[in-house]
Motif scaffolding. Sequence first.
Motif: not given
Length: 722
Positions: A554-560, A601-604
């Motif tokens: 999820f963190a990688g998707w948000a960064d992308n 986003w990753g922490n959420l």
Amino acid sequence: MFRSIPTLWKKWRASRSAGQQLDALLASADADAPYAERSDWLIELAHWIHRRGKLDADAASEPTPDAPQRTPPEHVRVRYLLHVLDRNPAWKANVGAMVRKLLRDSDSISLLCDAGMPVHSGLLGALVERVQAQLIPPAPNRRDLAALVTLMFPAAHDPEWIATLPADLLKRLQALIAEPAPAPAIAENVGSAEAAQNAQTAQATPAARLPGDFSLDLLTALHNLTCQISSTGLSPTVRSRLSSDDARVAVEKLPFFRLTRALLAVENARDAGEPARLLQEVSWLRLLLDDCRKATDDVFAHLYRHGVRVDTVFQVERMRMRIVRAERLLDAWMAADDAPTQARLVADLISANQRSQSVSHLVRSNFALLSRKVVELSADTGEHYIARDRAEYLTMLRMAAGGGLVTAVTVYVKFGVTGAHLPSMIEGLFAGINYAASFLVMHFCHFSLATKQPAMTAPTLARELDGTNVAAGRARFVSSVVALIRTQAAAVLGNVLLVFPACLAIQLACGWLFHVNLISPAKAHATLQSFSLLGPTPLYAALTGVLLWASSLFAGWADNWFVLHRVEDALAWNRRLRMTLGASGAARLARFCRVNAAGVWGNLALGMLLGLGPAIVSAVAFHFEVRHVTLSAGSIGVALGVLGTRTLGSGELWWAVAGVASMAVLNVTVSFALALHMALRSRDLGRRDVRPLMRAFWRRVRRHPMSLVWPIRRGELREDNE
């Protein structure tokens, strides 16, 4: 009686020798039969080649000068087939005419251009199409060469034995399929010089050497591929990623713009009968195809820097595959008299056709693409979680200690949520909010949660896998692995050494000041029993590691998403923000959002996964509880404060401590193993490539075991880098 009929039929077929089966098959060949019957006959011939069994004595006596020591069974069958046809000229003429007519009546463009090329950009659509193809194979009456190849060569080893056919068999097969040579026409008005020039032109022209219309099919397929490559390369999707922010590349300078004209020049040189000019134009076409491939590499580099879009990656990857296919077809067109080149082309086409229908290949390729995407986007984040020297190591200890203090508050809020006895989904929602808020506080205070790091650090290691083919690269990779293990140990130690005494101190303070327990003694006993190593704690800890790894996705998707849509530029140049905060203030806000997008986003996602994940799994599958090392260590501190020192002598406490130790190992190991597996798949590395790295790692551990727990000076590692 009726049950024995299939058995008797099998015994009767087995009693017939392979030679008798082949004789009956060759005798039934009919070049004038309908297309479906001819294709069905050829399929049966291919199946005869695949069958296993002993051939007649004639096959054993057939010489095999070019065959390797271990001859594939298919080579023996093909040799025996040609031997039988040589002894029966009528059968040979009929079979050759039948195969030529079948190839003329079949559409070969689908095989030459489309075999192995992806059609759907989405995984679901491609998966449905391939499953449907597995359930409903193509019919023999389809005038499609790709369908005929699918039915003739279903085995995975077919491309291998076709590509390794001996030279003598290839020449005999080529003579069997070749068109009969026409009688030379004598023209009275043609001079000897002109006749010699025509003969030279016929020798230099590839079309004169290929049987039938195959040369024309190759040329048509090249036109098809170059048009598709040019169309994709000149699309805004690709052109925008070939240009920098400061300059735009002119369209006429792109290799895609000149590709179709280069192929037309090759065709004109062929028609004009000028061998020297033909070679020159072909060389120019090869150069342009190579430039197109380099351009696709630039597009991929741009994608991984500025965000990945699935449909864009699909288009560029398909364009790269078409470039490779065009180069191979061009080689086959120019080497019409080279039978091994033609055999390798056929083997490549069969292999590509098999891959285009394989469900497992689709899943592997999509997983590799997803792995590359996540790895490239998470590598920069993971670099911050690896302590490579003593200063960074001590910094990590302080960050982990701060994370332990924040987790102590999280533990007590968790007990309050569970003590309210809410419905499972509502309880999971509030637990997720509690976890997410705690993780966000850690993020903005620059604290660290130990088990969140492995999933983010594995992509950083994957980036260093690119240089492990040399000793210096292997040494650098091993140093990063050792530093990672050391950092994880420091993070777990810092979390646990702070959260346990903090939770214990809070309970003792409340009992001393207010004479109350924050949880009941029964709840304290139940907590210790639930953490026991003898129960399902290891399984729950491993599943918690899966959730920790999933949060990194999820963190990688948000960064992308943030980079792909250029949200930073949109915020920095927003008119209202610039009027309110000023140009520098808007730029700082944009930079702040860019730096923290993946972390927030990753922490959420991690908080909601830890909170709602157990409730959902327990509702639809089996009972599941989160077993997180830091949260569980704090819970043991609370339980010990409630039950008092008498618990120190009970096995209940120490089995719970052992369970927490297993959580530390499994939380970190599972999440890191999943992330590292994805990283290895993104680099397309197998076990053979990993073994030298493992040997180098164990050699470093034997020489410097203390480096796993405390950083050593770089000078002491000089001998490992040699």
